[in-house]
Design a protein around this motif. Structure first.
Motif, short mmCIF file in Angstrom:
data_model
loop_
_atom_site.label_atom_id
_atom_site.label_comp_id
_atom_site.label_asym_id
_atom_site.label_seq_id
_atom_site.Cartn_x
_atom_site.Cartn_y
_atom_site.Cartn_z
N GLN A 87 44.78 40.76 40.21
CA GLN A 87 43.56 40.01 39.88
C GLN A 87 42.53 40.15 41.01
N GLU A 146 38.67 42.16 41.30
CA GLU A 146 37.44 41.43 41.62
C GLU A 146 36.69 42.06 42.79
N ASP A 161 39.00 40.58 49.42
CA ASP A 161 39.60 39.80 48.33
C ASP A 161 41.10 40.03 48.25
N ARG A 208 41.14 33.21 42.48
CA ARG A 208 39.85 32.80 41.90
C ARG A 208 38.75 33.11 42.90
N LYS A 209 37.69 33.73 42.41
CA LYS A 209 36.59 34.13 43.31
C LYS A 209 35.26 33.62 42.75
N ARG A 241 31.18 34.06 43.28
CA ARG A 241 30.15 34.90 43.91
C ARG A 241 28.80 34.22 43.77
N TRP A 271 28.59 42.68 41.20
CA TRP A 271 29.50 42.85 42.33
C TRP A 271 28.98 42.10 43.55
#
Ligand SMILES: Cc1cc2nc3c(=O)[nH]c(=O)nc-3n(C[C@H](O)[C@H](O)[C@H](O)COP(=O)(O)OP(=O)(O)OC[C@H]3O[C@@H](n4cnc5c(N)ncnc54)[C@H](O)[C@@H]3O)c2cc1C
Length: 326
Positions: free
Chosen positions: A95, A99, A163, A228-229, A231, A236
């Motif tokens: 995952q 990302e 990440d 979980r990210k 931004r 991107w």
């Protein structure tokens, strides 16, 4: 800026690569997506660039005898994101890899390069002679610090850009390092260094050492886990805030937890406060809410980044509830 001149070497063995790296100013080149930008922007110099591209033994994903996985440092981020065995056994890593940046960067960038990349602070990457570049101050402290750290800053306030590193740390992964004295394995938890320990480097790697592989332990195979990210933009971008979680249960209670924040600190930041708040407990609404509050209890925001506090609180709560619901 034009690319400065440097010698470009493509060694055929790890030993030869290490020998070439022993020359002063030599730098490792993997996918080049970070290194070449740093050289072009004169963040640092390299008299010699030592490419790992010919070292086929540094590619691929293989099971280990102990039941874990070994991922070669030259394995691309796309390969990590798409690997069926990683998706099944260590889903938070797949995952996190999916990302990273854009498809083009994931195709070219490698796992080793992702772990060893340089920070993205705009003062460090800009024309500022900051502490990390050998100057005498961190410009972010008094300056534009919306994307800087809320933990572990002290004298330099970068956030770690990777990440994949937080996900690997949540799985208690190690890196194998090759150097003039042979091989050594270093737990990822001891690989990164805080500014107060060494402000001009990010890891314990010496200039003539290479990360050859990443080792994932069997103990976390198939454990409930997530990355979980958040931004600033939908396209991107690096993490403004993120969390990697890996949990093991005994019955309906958490037996062991690893919780690592990204976009939070100069290193991937292990949140022992969250781990303590959930270990030995059921993940009910009250425990999860207390754990989310614990995540930010020790935060020390700068002038422009206190917004990260409710953000971290929310993503920790949401991801824990997601795991609780199965
Ligand atoms: C526009 C852009 C957006 C990005 N967004 C994200 C993002 O959202 N999330 C994220 O995680 N990353 C992001 N990145 C960073 C990107 O993932 C890294 O550039 C990439 O992972 C580096 O891999 P590479 O193989 O190209 O490394 P290289 O550029 O070749 O090397 C990077 C650094 O690591 C060192 N190095 C590389 N491999 C090794 C090794 N095996 N042993 C020792 N040292 C080594 C090099 O000397 C160099 O200093 C972004 C990059 C760009 C340019």
């Amino acid at each position: 800026m034009p690319m400065p001149n440097f010698a470009y070497i493509q060694p055929k063995s790890i030993q030869e690569a290490i020998k070439q790296l022993s020359f002063k100013g030599a730098r490792v080149h993997a996918g080049g997506t970070d290194l070449l930008g740093c050289l072009r922007d004169e963040i640092f110099e390299a008299g010699k660039v030592v490419s790992l591209r010919q070292l086929k033994e540094l590619r691929g994903v293989l099971p280990t005898r102990e039941g874990g996985l070994r991922i070669g440092a030259l394995t691309t981020i796309t390969e990590v994101a798409n690997s069926q065995v990683i998706k099944e056994r260590y889903p938070a890593l797949a995952q996190a890899a999916s990302e990273v940046a854009s498809p083009q960067l994931r195709n070219q960038g490698t796992l080793g390069g992702n772990l060893c990349q340089k920070p993205r602070c705009w003062y460090y990457r800009g024309e500022f002679h900051c502490l990390r570049k050998g100057g005498d101050q961190c410009f972010a402290y008094e300056g534009e610090n919306a994307y800087h750290c809320i933990f572990g800053g002290n004298m330099c306030y970068i956030v770690h850009p990777s990440d994949t590193a937080p996900a690997l740390l949540a799985y208690e992964a190690s890196v194998r390092i090759a150097g003039p004295r042979g091989l050594r394995a270093v737990p990822l938890a001891m690989f990164y260094v805080l500014p107060k320990e060494a402000v001009k480097r990010e890891t314990v790697l010496k200039p003539n050492e290479i990360v050859t592989e990443v080792l994932l332990p069997a103990a976390w195979k198939g454990a409930p886990a997530t990355y979980r990210k958040v931004r600033a933009r939908r396209s991107w971008d690096f993490a403004v805030a993120g969390v990697a979680l890996a949990l093991r249960f005994r019955g309906d209670k958490v037996e062991k937890a690893r919780v690592v924040l990204s976009g939070a600190a100069p290193v991937p930041w292990r949140s022992k406060e969250v781990e303590e708040a959930i270990t030995g407990r059921q993940l009910d609404a009250e425990t999860v809410s207390l754990a989310a509050q614990a995540a930010v209890k020790k935060a020390e925001p700068l002038k422009q980044n206190a917004y990260k506090i409710p953000l971290f609180r929310a993503i920790v709560e949401e991801e824990l509830l997601k795991i609780a619901k199965g």
